[in-house]
Design a protein around this motif. Structure first.
Motif, mmCIF file in Angstrom:
data_model
loop_
_atom_site.group_PDB
_atom_site.id
_atom_site.type_symbol
_atom_site.label_atom_id
_atom_site.label_comp_id
_atom_site.label_asym_id
_atom_site.label_seq_id
_atom_site.Cartn_x
_atom_site.Cartn_y
_atom_site.Cartn_z
ATOM 1 N N THR A 92 23.474 19.070 59.780
ATOM 2 C CA THR A 92 24.820 18.800 60.293
ATOM 3 C C THR A 92 24.704 18.462 61.775
ATOM 4 O OG1 THR A 92 25.233 21.122 60.866
ATOM 5 C CG2 THR A 92 25.879 20.409 58.641
ATOM 6 N N SER A 141 29.028 18.044 49.291
ATOM 7 C CA SER A 141 29.876 19.106 49.832
ATOM 8 C C SER A 141 31.257 18.984 49.209
ATOM 9 C CB SER A 141 29.973 19.023 51.360
ATOM 10 O OG SER A 141 30.489 17.768 51.755
ATOM 11 N N ASN A 189 33.089 15.387 57.174
ATOM 12 C CA ASN A 189 33.291 16.574 56.347
ATOM 13 C C ASN A 189 32.101 17.514 56.495
ATOM 14 O OD1 ASN A 189 34.748 18.059 54.246
ATOM 15 N ND2 ASN A 189 33.068 17.508 52.892
ATOM 16 N N ALA A 190 32.369 18.819 56.427
ATOM 17 C CA ALA A 190 31.322 19.857 56.392
ATOM 18 C C ALA A 190 30.331 19.739 57.542
ATOM 19 C CB ALA A 190 30.592 19.810 55.049
#
Length: 206
Positions: A92, A141, A189-190
């Motif tokens: 991430t 995810s 996202n995520a």
């Protein structure tokens, strides 16, 4: 009468050792962004008063999205020229900083995007016949929004949308003869930034 004079003794204080100043640390990344699964190289130098510091332990800290809780991930030692290099594979978006002997570098961020695959079930189709766009968003995810977009002049217009955990499929039934360009966009996202697939080209015939 004899008078005796004594000089009072003065304690001798040993010279104090100056406390070394905190070093200066630099940090740079091999890339400002990457696709999940890729590696980034973080490198820099440690100096004190302009002089390279060799043999210095340097701690690498990473704060990863979405929470950005900082954790020490690796420790390396500087070489003869005061330089260091370390690799990491962030899944991430991550903010990095290095620290050593009371000094710290400026923070550097690496933006991570998911890998978006996309493909057409066929590249040429008769009008009014079905054709499908299939692919996946990796890592998967929950709550991942995906958009199928078509090129209209210089703009991209969303024509389909959906929510997935990884794989997706969009169905099309073009009615007009011509050539079309499509792409798939995965929203942020995520802890990962938005990403776009390669461009798909579809030819519609009679």
């Amino acid at each position: 009468l004899v008078l005796t004079y004594r000089t009072p003794s003065t304690p001798i204080t040993p010279p104090s050792t100056p406390t070394p100043s905190a070093p200066s640390l630099s940090l740079r990344t091999s890339a400002p962004s990457l696709t999940a699964g890729g590696a980034v190289t973080l490198s820099g130098t440690v100096t004190r008063s302009g002089t390279a510091v060799a043999g210095q332990a340097v701690d690498l800290f990473a704060a990863r999205a979405p929470g950005f809780v900082e954790q020490r991930v690796k420790t390396v030692t500087t070489g003869a020229g005061g330089g260091f290099s370390v690799t990491d594979k962030p899944s991430t978006t991550t903010r990095y900083v290095v620290r050593a002997a009371g000094g710290a570098s400026p923070a550097m961020s690496v933006v991570v995007r998911p890998r978006v695959t996309a493909g057409l079930s066929r590249g040429v189709v008769h009008r009014n016949r079905p054709v499908y766009v299939r692919g996946s968003v990796l890592p998967g995810s929950s709550g991942q929004r995906v958009y199928l977009q078509r090129a209209v002049g210089k703009r991209w217009v969303s024509v389909k949308r959906g929510v997935t955990t990884s794989s997706y499929r969009f169905g099309l039934r073009p009615t007009r003869v011509g050539s079309y360009r499509y792409r798939v966009v995965a929203s942020a996202n995520a802890g990962r930034a938005a990403a776009t697939s390669r461009i798909l080209r579809l030819r519609v015939i009679r």
